[in-house]
Write a protein that holds these residues in place. Structure first.
Motif, mmCIF file in Angstrom:
data_model
loop_
_atom_site.group_PDB
_atom_site.id
_atom_site.type_symbol
_atom_site.label_atom_id
_atom_site.label_comp_id
_atom_site.label_asym_id
_atom_site.label_seq_id
_atom_site.Cartn_x
_atom_site.Cartn_y
_atom_site.Cartn_z
ATOM 1 N N ALA A 71 0.638 -1.176 0.013
ATOM 2 C CA ALA A 71 0.242 -0.042 -0.001
ATOM 3 C C ALA A 71 0.913 1.005 0.019
ATOM 4 C CB ALA A 71 -1.074 -0.063 1.011
ATOM 5 N N GLU A 72 1.900 1.238 0.861
ATOM 6 C CA GLU A 72 2.752 2.299 0.886
ATOM 7 C C GLU A 72 3.452 2.643 -0.569
ATOM 8 O OE1 GLU A 72 3.595 4.764 3.160
ATOM 9 O OE2 GLU A 72 1.973 3.893 4.397
ATOM 10 N N GLU A 73 3.996 1.672 -1.032
ATOM 11 C CA GLU A 73 4.642 1.304 -2.286
ATOM 12 C C GLU A 73 3.650 2.095 -3.471
ATOM 13 O OE1 GLU A 73 5.946 -2.303 -3.422
ATOM 14 O OE2 GLU A 73 7.560 -2.533 -1.686
ATOM 15 N N ARG A 74 2.305 1.891 -3.504
ATOM 16 C CA ARG A 74 1.266 2.083 -4.210
ATOM 17 C C ARG A 74 1.036 3.547 -4.248
ATOM 18 N NH1 ARG A 74 -0.684 2.638 -8.996
ATOM 19 N NH2 ARG A 74 -3.014 2.686 -9.051
ATOM 20 N N LEU A 75 0.939 4.153 -2.980
ATOM 21 C CA LEU A 75 0.714 5.308 -2.404
ATOM 22 C C LEU A 75 1.729 6.124 -3.046
ATOM 23 C CD1 LEU A 75 -0.910 5.384 1.033
ATOM 24 C CD2 LEU A 75 -1.946 6.028 -1.187
ATOM 25 N N ALA A 76 2.991 5.969 -2.972
ATOM 26 C CA ALA A 76 4.053 6.554 -3.383
ATOM 27 C C ALA A 76 4.100 6.818 -4.976
ATOM 28 C CB ALA A 76 5.394 6.023 -2.927
ATOM 29 N N SER A 77 3.690 5.750 -5.640
ATOM 30 C CA SER A 77 3.506 5.746 -6.946
ATOM 31 C C SER A 77 2.547 6.679 -7.465
ATOM 32 C CB SER A 77 3.287 4.206 -7.361
ATOM 33 O OG SER A 77 2.925 4.095 -8.960
ATOM 34 N N LEU A 78 1.105 6.630 -7.007
ATOM 35 C CA LEU A 78 0.166 7.753 -7.085
ATOM 36 C C LEU A 78 0.598 9.100 -7.217
ATOM 37 C CD1 LEU A 78 -2.783 5.571 -5.863
ATOM 38 C CD2 LEU A 78 -2.014 5.865 -8.147
#
Length: 56
Positions: free
Chosen positions: A43-50
């Motif tokens: 989730a943290e990786e996805r948030l950073a990507s977004l």
């Protein structure tokens, strides 16, 4: 001799137990999950990507 958990390990364990409990209660209530489950790390990786994508 046992070692104590770090705060991060405690938080991760709590999140895993909370997710499992939620899934079990949903199954008991007859609900099915249509959303893919994601763990905190992903989730943290996805948030950073977004955030990079949308400049947030």
């Amino acid at each position: 001799m046992t070692s104590k958990l770090t705060e991060k390990q405690k938080a991760t364990l709590w999140q895993q137990q909370r997710a499992a409990s939620y899934q079990a209660s949903c199954r008991l209530a007859g609900y099915t999950s249509t959303e893919p489950l994601i763990d905190a790390e992903h989730a943290e990786e996805r948030l950073a990507s977004l955030r990079r994508q949308y400049g947030g």
